[in-house]
Design a protein around this motif. Structure first.
Motif, PDB file in Angstrom:
ATOM      1  N   GLN A   3     -10.830 -12.837  19.320  1.00 43.78           N
ATOM      2  CA  GLN A   3     -12.154 -13.764  20.006  1.00 43.78           C
ATOM      3  C   GLN A   3     -12.295 -15.110  19.201  1.00 43.78           C
ATOM      4  O   GLN A   3     -12.685 -15.919  20.019  1.00 43.78           O
ATOM      5  CB  GLN A   3     -13.314 -12.729  19.932  1.00 43.78           C
ATOM      6  CG  GLN A   3     -13.214 -11.461  20.714  1.00 43.78           C
ATOM      7  CD  GLN A   3     -14.708 -10.581  20.609  1.00 43.78           C
ATOM      8  OE1 GLN A   3     -15.250 -10.552  19.747  1.00 43.78           O
ATOM      9  NE2 GLN A   3     -14.554  -9.588  21.717  1.00 43.78           N
ATOM     10  N   LEU A   4     -12.164 -15.061  17.880  1.00 43.37           N
ATOM     11  CA  LEU A   4     -12.442 -16.219  17.357  1.00 43.37           C
ATOM     12  C   LEU A   4     -11.495 -17.328  17.543  1.00 43.37           C
ATOM     13  O   LEU A   4     -11.803 -18.344  17.869  1.00 43.37           O
ATOM     14  CB  LEU A   4     -12.414 -15.974  15.626  1.00 43.37           C
ATOM     15  CG  LEU A   4     -13.673 -15.056  15.204  1.00 43.37           C
ATOM     16  CD1 LEU A   4     -13.207 -14.655  13.542  1.00 43.37           C
ATOM     17  CD2 LEU A   4     -14.951 -15.654  15.450  1.00 43.37           C
ATOM     18  N   VAL A   5     -10.026 -16.893  17.762  1.00 44.23           N
ATOM     19  CA  VAL A   5      -9.113 -17.805  18.288  1.00 44.23           C
ATOM     20  C   VAL A   5      -9.336 -18.222  19.519  1.00 44.23           C
ATOM     21  O   VAL A   5      -9.329 -19.439  19.604  1.00 44.23           O
ATOM     22  CB  VAL A   5      -7.963 -17.248  17.924  1.00 44.23           C
ATOM     23  CG1 VAL A   5      -6.526 -18.113  18.493  1.00 44.23           C
ATOM     24  CG2 VAL A   5      -7.560 -16.853  16.428  1.00 44.23           C
ATOM     25  N   ALA A   6      -9.521 -17.331  20.386  1.00 47.21           N
ATOM     26  CA  ALA A   6      -9.945 -17.610  21.855  1.00 47.21           C
ATOM     27  C   ALA A   6     -10.869 -18.894  21.956  1.00 47.21           C
ATOM     28  O   ALA A   6     -11.030 -19.641  22.798  1.00 47.21           O
ATOM     29  CB  ALA A   6     -10.052 -16.328  22.764  1.00 47.21           C
ATOM     30  N   ALA A   7     -12.207 -18.414  21.247  1.00 48.69           N
ATOM     31  CA  ALA A   7     -13.223 -19.373  21.308  1.00 48.69           C
ATOM     32  C   ALA A   7     -12.871 -20.654  20.773  1.00 48.69           C
ATOM     33  O   ALA A   7     -13.880 -21.741  20.585  1.00 48.69           O
ATOM     34  CB  ALA A   7     -14.369 -18.717  20.680  1.00 48.69           C
ATOM     35  N   GLY A   8     -11.712 -20.790  19.834  1.00 51.52           N
ATOM     36  CA  GLY A   8     -11.630 -22.019  19.306  1.00 51.52           C
ATOM     37  C   GLY A   8     -12.392 -22.283  17.590  1.00 51.52           C
ATOM     38  O   GLY A   8     -12.500 -23.245  17.266  1.00 51.52           O
ATOM     39  N   VAL A   9     -12.722 -21.144  17.395  1.00 53.61           N
ATOM     40  CA  VAL A   9     -13.696 -21.293  15.964  1.00 53.61           C
ATOM     41  C   VAL A   9     -12.690 -20.843  14.688  1.00 53.61           C
ATOM     42  O   VAL A   9     -13.344 -20.942  13.631  1.00 53.61           O
ATOM     43  CB  VAL A   9     -14.997 -20.613  16.123  1.00 53.61           C
ATOM     44  CG1 VAL A   9     -15.934 -21.148  17.068  1.00 53.61           C
ATOM     45  CG2 VAL A   9     -14.825 -19.170  16.266  1.00 53.61           C
ATOM     46  N   ALA A  10     -11.408 -20.455  14.908  1.00 55.46           N
ATOM     47  CA  ALA A  10     -10.608 -20.088  13.757  1.00 55.46           C
ATOM     48  C   ALA A  10      -9.271 -20.464  14.456  1.00 55.46           C
ATOM     49  O   ALA A  10      -8.911 -20.290  15.797  1.00 55.46           O
ATOM     50  CB  ALA A  10     -10.937 -18.618  13.734  1.00 55.46           C
ATOM     51  N   THR A  11      -8.457 -20.902  13.492  1.00 55.34           N
ATOM     52  CA  THR A  11      -6.931 -21.101  13.659  1.00 55.34           C
ATOM     53  C   THR A  11      -6.247 -20.100  12.628  1.00 55.34           C
ATOM     54  O   THR A  11      -6.617 -19.904  11.838  1.00 55.34           O
ATOM     55  CB  THR A  11      -6.645 -22.556  13.800  1.00 55.34           C
ATOM     56  OG1 THR A  11      -6.921 -22.888  12.398  1.00 55.34           O
ATOM     57  CG2 THR A  11      -7.231 -23.472  14.879  1.00 55.34           C
ATOM     58  N   ILE A  12      -5.049 -19.699  13.364  1.00 57.38           N
ATOM     59  CA  ILE A  12      -4.279 -18.994  12.381  1.00 57.38           C
ATOM     60  C   ILE A  12      -2.757 -19.251  12.395  1.00 57.38           C
ATOM     61  O   ILE A  12      -2.259 -20.162  13.193  1.00 57.38           O
ATOM     62  CB  ILE A  12      -4.132 -17.527  12.893  1.00 57.38           C
ATOM     63  CG1 ILE A  12      -3.659 -17.289  14.562  1.00 57.38           C
ATOM     64  CG2 ILE A  12      -5.618 -16.939  12.901  1.00 57.38           C
ATOM     65  CD1 ILE A  12      -3.449 -15.992  14.978  1.00 57.38           C
ATOM     66  N   ASP A  13      -2.148 -19.023  11.273  1.00 59.49           N
ATOM     67  CA  ASP A  13      -0.789 -19.088  11.297  1.00 59.49           C
ATOM     68  C   ASP A  13      -0.065 -17.742  11.279  1.00 59.49           C
ATOM     69  O   ASP A  13      -0.437 -16.758  10.475  1.00 59.49           O
ATOM     70  CB  ASP A  13      -0.382 -19.547   9.616  1.00 59.49           C
ATOM     71  CG  ASP A  13       0.818 -20.114   9.669  1.00 59.49           C
ATOM     72  OD1 ASP A  13       1.749 -20.143  10.621  1.00 59.49           O
ATOM     73  OD2 ASP A  13       1.529 -20.150   8.351  1.00 59.49           O
ATOM     74  N   GLY A  14       0.657 -17.388  12.250  1.00 59.84           N
ATOM     75  CA  GLY A  14       1.124 -16.189  12.776  1.00 59.84           C
ATOM     76  C   GLY A  14       0.702 -15.848  13.886  1.00 59.84           C
ATOM     77  O   GLY A  14       0.017 -16.355  14.662  1.00 59.84           O
TER      78      GLY A  14
END
Ligand SMILES: [Zn+2]
Length: 156
Positions: A3-14
């Motif tokens: 949800q955080l990634v979809a909302a653009g408030v977190a980015t991840i490596d992997g």
């Protein structure tokens, strides 16, 4: 995490389905960007020019913001004692967009040397809707944007 990634408030490596590392959240990132923030002696990067002014304002801490004017490519460096912006001709573009914040808002939320440089940039970017804001106004928006981090009881 999804949800955080979809909302653009977190980015991840992997991959989400694996064991990804969070590399960015709410504007701060360990990935190298053209927006830098010296925050209480720590060297950080941010997703956009607005972050470099808004985050120190919200936290009310000493900072030095450094970014690049999207119009002329000149470097902009701002000392922000206690998170307070200086008297300056620098203005920020506040885009009106929808979608994940890091993909829609951040790429165009830059700081410009002056209103004149915003006008020049706008002539070549007519499709970008939004408004130019002073550093004082950007600091106010920053205190609002990151208020959850200083007032945990507030509702989003
Ligand atoms: Zn410029």
């Amino acid at each position: 995490m999804g949800q955080l990634v979809a909302a653009g408030v977190a980015t991840i490596d992997g991959e989400l389905g694996g064991d990804p590392a969070v590399i960015g959240a709410e504007g701060l990132t360990v990935a190298a960007t053209s927006h830098r923030l010296l925050l209480e002696g720590k060297h950080l990067h941010t997703w956009c020019g607005f972050d470099t002014v808004g985050i120190p304002a919200a936290l009310a801490v000493d900072a030095v913001a450094a970014t690049t004017c999207p119009s002329c490519g000149g470097e902009i460096v701002l000392a922000l004692p206690g998170g307070q912006p200086p008297a300056s001709s620098v203005v920020g573009w506040w885009p009106q967009v929808s979608g994940p914040v890091n993909e829609s808002f951040c790429p165009v939320a830059g700081l410009f040397c002056s209103q004149e440089h915003v006008t020049t940039w706008r002539a070549a970017n007519l499709s970008s809707r939004g408004e130019a804001l002073s550093l004082i106004e950007l600091a106010e928006r920053g205190r609002s944007t990151w208020s959850l981090f200083t007032e945990p009881g507030d509702t989003p």
